[in-house]
Structures are given as structure tokens and as C-alpha cells.
Design an enzyme around this catalytic site. Structure first.
Site, mmCIF file in Angstrom:
data_model
loop_
_atom_site.group_PDB
_atom_site.id
_atom_site.type_symbol
_atom_site.label_atom_id
_atom_site.label_comp_id
_atom_site.label_asym_id
_atom_site.label_seq_id
_atom_site.Cartn_x
_atom_site.Cartn_y
_atom_site.Cartn_z
ATOM 1 N N CYS A 47 39.546 49.424 48.897
ATOM 2 C CA CYS A 47 38.260 50.137 48.946
ATOM 3 C C CYS A 47 37.358 49.627 50.054
ATOM 4 O O CYS A 47 36.146 49.866 50.041
ATOM 5 C CB CYS A 47 37.556 50.051 47.601
ATOM 6 S SG CYS A 47 38.370 51.031 46.335
ATOM 7 N N ASP A 98 38.873 38.928 51.158
ATOM 8 C CA ASP A 98 39.416 39.335 49.851
ATOM 9 C C ASP A 98 38.932 38.487 48.677
ATOM 10 O O ASP A 98 38.668 39.025 47.619
ATOM 11 C CB ASP A 98 40.948 39.305 49.911
ATOM 12 C CG ASP A 98 41.605 40.107 48.781
ATOM 13 O OD1 ASP A 98 41.238 41.282 48.604
ATOM 14 O OD2 ASP A 98 42.470 39.556 48.080
ATOM 15 N N ARG A 129 51.265 45.695 43.324
ATOM 16 C CA ARG A 129 51.109 44.895 42.109
ATOM 17 C C ARG A 129 51.455 45.757 40.898
ATOM 18 O O ARG A 129 51.190 46.961 40.881
ATOM 19 C CB ARG A 129 49.667 44.386 41.968
ATOM 20 C CG ARG A 129 49.330 43.225 42.890
ATOM 21 C CD ARG A 129 47.899 42.758 42.716
ATOM 22 N NE ARG A 129 46.952 43.745 43.159
ATOM 23 C CZ ARG A 129 46.287 44.575 42.377
ATOM 24 N NH1 ARG A 129 46.435 44.530 41.053
ATOM 25 N NH2 ARG A 129 45.447 45.451 42.887
ATOM 26 N N HIS A 172 36.646 38.613 43.576
ATOM 27 C CA HIS A 172 37.386 39.480 44.498
ATOM 28 C C HIS A 172 36.405 39.986 45.562
ATOM 29 O O HIS A 172 36.057 41.159 45.584
ATOM 30 C CB HIS A 172 37.984 40.645 43.682
ATOM 31 C CG HIS A 172 39.030 41.444 44.391
ATOM 32 N ND1 HIS A 172 39.452 42.673 43.926
ATOM 33 C CD2 HIS A 172 39.758 41.210 45.512
ATOM 34 C CE1 HIS A 172 40.395 43.149 44.729
ATOM 35 N NE2 HIS A 172 40.592 42.286 45.701
ATOM 36 N N ARG A 178 51.421 46.595 54.321
ATOM 37 C CA ARG A 178 50.456 45.518 54.600
ATOM 38 C C ARG A 178 50.829 44.730 55.841
ATOM 39 O O ARG A 178 51.979 44.719 56.272
ATOM 40 C CB ARG A 178 50.433 44.551 53.397
ATOM 41 C CG ARG A 178 50.029 45.210 52.077
ATOM 42 C CD ARG A 178 48.678 44.762 51.619
ATOM 43 N NE ARG A 178 48.130 45.593 50.546
ATOM 44 C CZ ARG A 178 46.879 45.485 50.121
ATOM 45 N NH1 ARG A 178 46.063 44.596 50.661
ATOM 46 N NH2 ARG A 178 46.425 46.268 49.171
HETATM 47 P P1 GTP Z 1 42.713 45.042 49.344
HETATM 48 O O1 GTP Z 1 43.365 44.238 50.429
HETATM 49 O O2 GTP Z 1 43.696 45.875 48.578
HETATM 50 O O3 GTP Z 1 41.879 44.222 48.425
HETATM 51 O O4 GTP Z 1 41.818 46.180 50.080
HETATM 52 P P2 GTP Z 1 40.418 46.162 50.846
HETATM 53 O O5 GTP Z 1 39.299 46.254 49.857
HETATM 54 O O6 GTP Z 1 40.376 45.034 51.814
HETATM 55 O O7 GTP Z 1 40.449 47.571 51.626
HETATM 56 P P3 GTP Z 1 40.555 47.892 53.196
HETATM 57 O O8 GTP Z 1 39.393 47.361 53.972
HETATM 58 O O9 GTP Z 1 41.899 47.500 53.659
HETATM 59 O O10 GTP Z 1 40.421 49.490 53.189
HETATM 60 C C1 GTP Z 1 41.319 50.303 52.486
HETATM 61 C C2 GTP Z 1 41.182 51.735 52.893
HETATM 62 O O11 GTP Z 1 39.826 52.181 52.812
HETATM 63 C C3 GTP Z 1 41.624 52.008 54.326
HETATM 64 O O12 GTP Z 1 42.403 53.180 54.340
HETATM 65 C C4 GTP Z 1 40.334 52.230 55.066
HETATM 66 O O13 GTP Z 1 40.507 53.093 56.149
HETATM 67 C C5 GTP Z 1 39.413 52.816 54.004
HETATM 68 N N1 GTP Z 1 37.995 52.476 54.279
HETATM 69 C C6 GTP Z 1 37.488 51.244 54.490
HETATM 70 N N2 GTP Z 1 36.158 51.287 54.743
HETATM 71 C C7 GTP Z 1 35.809 52.598 54.673
HETATM 72 C C8 GTP Z 1 34.564 53.290 54.846
HETATM 73 O O14 GTP Z 1 33.506 52.721 55.100
HETATM 74 N N3 GTP Z 1 34.599 54.650 54.675
HETATM 75 C C9 GTP Z 1 35.756 55.311 54.374
HETATM 76 N N4 GTP Z 1 35.685 56.631 54.234
HETATM 77 N N5 GTP Z 1 36.945 54.687 54.228
HETATM 78 C C10 GTP Z 1 36.975 53.350 54.367
HETATM 79 C C1 SPV Z 2 44.697 43.833 46.305
HETATM 80 O O1 SPV Z 2 45.470 44.646 45.756
HETATM 81 O O2 SPV Z 2 43.512 43.683 45.939
HETATM 82 C C2 SPV Z 2 45.166 43.035 47.463
HETATM 83 C C3 SPV Z 2 46.586 43.038 47.781
HETATM 84 O O3 SPV Z 2 44.387 42.337 48.089
HETATM 85 S S1 SPV Z 2 47.514 42.098 46.640
HETATM 86 O O4 SPV Z 2 47.753 40.791 47.210
HETATM 87 O O5 SPV Z 2 48.742 42.839 46.454
HETATM 88 O O6 SPV Z 2 46.790 41.961 45.406
HETATM 89 MN MN MN Z 3 42.316 42.527 47.223
#
Ligand code: GTP
Ligand code: SPV
Ligand code: MN
Length: 587
Positions: free
Chosen positions: A250, A277, A69, A226, A370
Site C-alpha cells: 500500500c 517496512d 505470505r 509495520h 520482489r
Molecule cells: P510491502 O513491501 O508489501 O509492505 O509494501 P509497501 O507498503 O512497501 O508498498 P509499495 O510502496 O511497494 O507499493 C505497492 C504498490 O502501491 C505499488 O504498485 C505502487 O505503485 C502503489 N503505490 C504506492 N504509492 C502510491 C500512491 O501514492 N498512489 C497510488 N495510486 N499507488 C501507489
Molecule cells: C509485506 O507483505 O508486508 C512485505 C513482504 O513486506 S513480506 O516479507 O512477504 O511480508
Molecule cells: Mn511489509
């Protein structure tokens, strides 16, 4: 398909400007999707992967300058700048329409305009809203077919109403200098141009379901957030639901489909995923807050996803999935990313499509690569996923990446204090948005890039919702990302985060005590279950410390941030900040 005069008039107007050779309606049928996949493969827009190992799966690469983004080029176009506020980029609507019209003009000559009627939420649900996206990208069409509900049923639900979100997307030349993601909340309109990356072009997602929807929610008395939604099933069969807001990349997808630690699994606890999400939330007839996931798929971060960290997400990507900007295994015709396993492919292409050898130290997959996977692929998708009335929420959890300041978990004193806790959220930046990575920035409710109006008014709306919800969820804050002196994460995270969620739910049921601290209620370390964990209660104790000096530093930073938002920050939140400062000084 049923026609709608308002949709048709708008399509004519957009087609007069963009001048596509053809206009094709997307009906949601398998036959049409299959023909589009074949076409995308014939032009190189997608690569059909090994159908024995990954049935129905494809690889797509976006342009190298177009992989996340672009917050700097994302605009909220309200009649006055004040309505958009100081945190958003603002452009005058008339000026923006004029400027973008020049870019769109003739941009679809020689191309096809696809018309995608889609619903966010199950068509016909009281929570649901309808959008129509016009796009010249097959990748966008195929991704929207996964991420939203598309086709006949949507036009039937819209019937003769003018109430739909108008989204226009054109790839144009993918020129970064002319890339714009613009929102016109008063016109129910989104214009996106010169990008092909998901978050900028799958207009149902962040553009509609957060930016436009947050604006509508304020007007109509609901919330677009979110947030992931998960259910924890107790051995009794009873299920309690939690919403959690963490900034991009995160841990929402990970938490949403976590595998319970053995300690809980053997007692019969289960975790169900409702969403990973976005949540739309409304007070229900019983005075509780109800949530739906308006999406129909997961647009998840690939790197770091593996059989240990998130087996359910990995399983979700084993069929009918589109991978974007991951590495390509030439011999197997499959995909790979950092953190999938320790065996990068021998003959491979990186995310740019260049020959790649893991040994040279560069990344095979882009850090923001992704997968786009159907929600129904998830082995733990909740049986409430399609409940048109949503699920009742017991707790709201905020969190971010904080190497030091924030403790593992704390509870807010009440709804207003919880709103304050959300408003002061901060996190180290990730690859999900273009720009520097690892810099702490304030990201209220994980919504900094996604509020479609003035941030201060958004805070006021949260406070106002506290009056509309009779039986309010309790509000918590978590941090999985505290690091030791070597920079290693202290808390094991992932499935073990359930141990913290269990404390949260016990607080909701009034079954466990907590101690009052300057920042909120903190657990007694002994109340976080550590059986079977690699760290003990003493480590948990460390993770729960509140360091006066770093919190006072944070308070200064929050004061600056509130000042940046300006006069719209509610007096109640200034009072909360003063009270926090006082409590910290008294420590
Ligand atoms: P968006 O789709 O961008 O909104 O991301 P999200 O909030 O769904 O994040 P996602 O669960 O895909 O995690 C993103 C990164 O954080 C990955 O590299 C994971 O491995 C890491 N991660 C997720 N949960 C944990 C955790 O509990 N501890 C640690 N250390 N890393 C984590
Ligand atoms: C985020 O960035 O929080 C996502 C991926 O979930 S996007 O659709 O690119 O915003
Ligand atoms: Mn997101």
C-alpha cells in the site's frame, strides 16, 4: 567465529531432527557469499544476470504455489489460545512442535544446513536484537545477507548470552498442505517449513521483527510496528522524522524514498529514507519517541516500480540485488516487470520460467514479485540509518487503500483517539498475501497479520505507551487511493504525497489551523499546497469530504470487528467508537 554454548546446543538438537549432511556457518564474508552464488547458479536456483547492466544481480523463481505470505498457515503458539487472540491462528505449542517435528524429520538429508547469525539493528545498539536462522536454502542465506547484518560481529555481541531468537527453516517438499509458519513467543522460537517465499522464510523480517518483537515490546515497554521511517529536511537543514504504517503493498517503500515535487525541491527541501517496512520504537531520554529500522535492505514490490513512480527504489536495485518472480529478458539477460516501462522484452520468460509474450495479455512478473536490495544502494538513504539511538519521531501516520470512505488526510484529537484511528484502519487486500485481492478488511495499524499476541492486548499496549512517552508524536490518517466513478485514482500520489506530509509537519509545529470534524481534524483545502499539481484546490476539497452514510456503515463494520477480537478490546476504544458514532449522528 566466536561460539556460544546455547546456540551450539540448539543447532545439535535441530540437526538431530533434520539430519543435514553438512553444517556451514555463514560468516558474512564476500568470499563465502560468492561461492554460494556460484553454487546456486550451478543448480539453477538462481540465474546470474547481465553483469554490465546489473552488476552483482541475480534472478530467483520460487515455486508457483509459493509466491506470497500464507496467513492461513501462520500460527501463534502460546500456552493458551487467549494469549494469541481471535485474530491469529493458534496452535498449542506442544502439539505444534510434535506435528512439525514429523515434517522436519530427515528433511535435510542430502542437504546442507546453513547457520546464519544475524542482528536486527546495528549490533550493539540498545534497540538491537540477535537471531540465528538455520536454513537449507542458499536463496535464504543470500537474501538474509542483504536484509540483515550477518557474521562475526553478531556472535561477538551475543557473547555468552542465551538471549537470541531461534529460527528454523526447511524447504522440505514445498508441500502446501504441510506448509507452516509458526511462532513460539515464550520460547523465542520460529519454525517455518515447506515454503521458499521471502515473507515466510526470511525469518528476521515479519516473523521476528514484527511477530516475536511485538510480543517482546509489550513485555519490555517498546513497540515493533509495520512502519516506514522518513526524514524531511527543511531548507534550514533541520530534519523532521515521520513513521507511517500502511498494509502490505500500500505504498510504504514508495513514500519512504519519495522525490519532492519541484515546488519543494527548488526551495531546498530534501527527503531521506531511514526504513521502508519495519520500525522499532522506544521512548528516549528526552521523552520523545525514537525509531530505528531493524533491517539492512529492502524487500520491495517490483511491479509498478519505475523511473517516474520511485526512481530511488529503482536505483537501489541496479546492483547486488536478488529479483524474485519477475519476468526474464532472454536477449539482454536482464529482468522486467509490469509498470517498469512500456517495452516488455520480445524474447522473454514469465515469472514461472515459461516462454512469454506480453501480447497474449498474461502477466510477465507475479503481482507480488520482489527485489531484495541493500539499503545502502538507496540514493537517499539517511545519514541516521545506522544511528544506534534511532531518530526522534514527530508524527505517526496510518493509511490504507480506501476507494471511498477515508479522506486524503485527517488528524486524530490526541494519542488515545489516534490509537483508535489505528485500530479501525481498513484496506482493500493486495497480492502480498495469498487469497482474494481488492476486498476491504480491517487491518489495525497495518499489523493484522503481524501481531504476535492478542490484538486487544496490542491495543492496550498502544494506550499504555501513551503514558510512557512524555512528548508524544501526533497521529494522522491518510488515503492516497480514493477513486472516481471510473475507478481512477483521484490523488496523483507518489512524490506529491509530500504535500500532505508538509501539512502534517506544520500541524506538529502548530503552524496551521484545521477544522474539527466528526472523525478528527481536517485540513482546510487551501492549506494543501497544489502549485505544480495536476489537480486543484477544488479536487483537494472533494478528497477531504466525510460521507456520513458510508462512515456509519463503517462504524457497524468496526463494531463487528471489535466483537470478533472479543473482551480484550480496551474499554477506552469502545468509548472512542461510541463517541465517533455520536459525532457522526450529530452531523
Ligand atoms: P510491502 O513491501 O508489501 O509492505 O509494501 P509497501 O507498503 O512497501 O508498498 P509499495 O510502496 O511497494 O507499493 C505497492 C504498490 O502501491 C505499488 O504498485 C505502487 O505503485 C502503489 N503505490 C504506492 N504509492 C502510491 C500512491 O501514492 N498512489 C497510488 N495510486 N499507488 C501507489
Ligand atoms: C509485506 O507483505 O508486508 C512485505 C513482504 O513486506 S513480506 O516479507 O512477504 O511480508
Ligand atoms: Mn511489509
Amino acid at each position: 567465529m566466536r561460539q556460544n554454548q546455547y546456540v551450539n546446543a540448539w543447532i545439535r538438537e535441530m540437526a538431530d531432527m533434520t539430519r543435514p549432511d553438512k553444517i556451514v556457518w555463514i560468516d558474512g564474508s564476500d568470499e563465502q557469499a560468492e561461492a554460494l552464488r556460484a553454487e546456486a547458479c550451478s543448480t539453477g536456483e538462481m540465474i546470474k544476470l547481465n553483469q554490465e547492466l546489473l552488476p552483482g544481480c541475480y534472478l530467483h523463481r520460487s515455486a508457483v504455489n509459493d509466491v506470497a505470505r500464507v496467513e492461513g498457515r501462520t500460527f501463534i503458539c502460546t500456552p493458551t489460545k487467549e494469549e494469541a487472540g481471535n485474530i491469529n491462528n493458534w496452535m498449542d505449542p506442544a502439539e505444534c512442535y510434535a506435528k512439525l517435528s514429523e515434517i522436519y524429520k530427515g528433511s535435510m538429508v542430502g542437504r546442507t544446513m546453513y547457520v546464519i547469525p544475524y542482528s536486527m539493528g546495528v549490533p550493539g545498539s540498545p534497540f538491537s536484537k540477535i537471531g540465528v536462522e538455520l536454513t537449507d536454502s542458499i536463496y535464504v542465506v543470500l537474501s538474509m545477507l542483504i536484509m540483515t547484518r550477518v557474521g562475526e560481529a553478531v556472535m561477538e555481541a551475543l557473547a555468552d548470552s542465551p538471549d537470541f531468537i531461534k529460527g528454523l527453516h526447511a524447504k522440505a517438499d514445498l508441500d502446501e498442505e504441510k506448509r507452516y509458519i509458526c511462532h513460539f513467543p515464550q520460547d523465542n522460537t520460529i519454525w517455518s517449513v515447506n515454503s521458499g517465499y521471502g515473507g515466510n522464510v526470511l525469518l528476521g523480517k515479519k516473523c521476528f521483527a514484527l511477530r516475536i518483537a511485538s510480543y517482546l515490546g509489550r513485555k519490555e515497554g517498546w513497540m515493533a510496528e509495520h512502519m516506514l521511517i522518513l526524514g524531511i529536511q527543511f531548507p534550514s537543514g533541520d530534519v523532521k522524522y515521520i513513521c507511517a504504517a500502511f498494509p502490505s503493498a500500500c505504498g510504504k517503500t514508495n513514500l519512504a524514498m519519495l522525490i519532492p515535487p519541484e515546488y519543494y525541491a527548488k526551495q531546498g527541501y530534501k527527503v531521506w529514507c531511514v526504513g521502508d517496512d519495519i520500525s522499532w520504537l522506544r521512548p528516549g531520554p528526552d521523552g520523545r519517541l525514537y525509531a530505528i529500522n531493524p533491517e539492512n535492505g529492502f524487500f520491495g514490490v517490483a511491479p509498478g516500480t519505475n523511473a517516474h513512480s520511485n526512481p530511488n527504489a529503482l536505483a537501489s536495485t541496479r546492483k547486488n540485488t536478488i529479483f524474485t518472480n519477475v519476468a526474464y529478458d532472454i536477449d539482454q539477460n536482464t529482468v522486467w516487470w509490469e509498470g517498469l516501462d512500456k517495452n516488455p522484452p520480445k524474447h522473454a520468460l514469465n515469472w514461472k520460467g515459461e516462454p512469454w509474450d506480453a501480447a497474449d495479455g498474461t502477466k510477465g512478473a507475479h503481482p507480488n514479485s520482489r527485489f531484495t536490495a541493500p539499503a545502502k544502494n538507496c540514493p537517499v538513504i539517511s545519514d541516521q540509518f545506522e544511528n544506534p539511538n534511532g531518530v526522534p519521531i514527530s508524527a505517526i501516520v496510518f493509511g490504507g487503500r480506501r476507494a471511498k470512505t477515508a479522506p486524503l488526510v485527517y488528524q486524530s484529537f490526541d494519542w488515545n483517539h489516534g490509537t483508535f484511528v489505528g485500530s479501525i484502519m481498513a484496506s482493500e487486500t493486495t497480492a502480498a498475501a495469498s487469497g482474494a485481492v481488492g476486498v476491504v478488511r480491517r487491518d489495525p495499524m497495518a499489523m493484522r497479520p503481524f501481531v504476535g499476541y492478542n490484538m486487544g492486548d496490542y491495543f492496550a499496549h498502544w494506550l499504555e505507551m501513551g503514558h510512557l512517552i512524555k512528548n508524544k508524536p501526533l497521529i494522522f490518517h491518510v488515503n492516497w487511493f480514493r477513486t472516481d466513478d471510473e475507478g481512477h485514482f483521484i490523488w496523483p500520489g507518489f512524490g506529491d504525497n509530500m504535500r500532505v506530509l508538509m501539512w502534517i509537519l506544520r500541524r506538529c509545529e502548530g503552524k496551521v489551523d484545521a477544522r474539527t470534524s466528526a472523525i478528527g481534524y481536517l485540513p482546510y483545502a487551501k492549506d494543501i499546497e497544489v502549485e505544480g499539481l495536476s489537480v486543484g484546490t477544488d479536487t483537494v476539497e472533494d478528497l477531504l469530504t466525510v460521507d456520513k452514510a458510508s462512515w456509519l456503515e463503517d462504524v457497524d463494520n468496526i463494531e463487528d470487528f471489535y466483537a470478533q477480537i472479543g473482551d480484550s478490546v480496551p474499554a477506552e476504544l469502545h468509548a472512542q467508537l461510541d463517541a465517533l458514532k455520536q459525532r457522526l449522528s450529530d452531523m
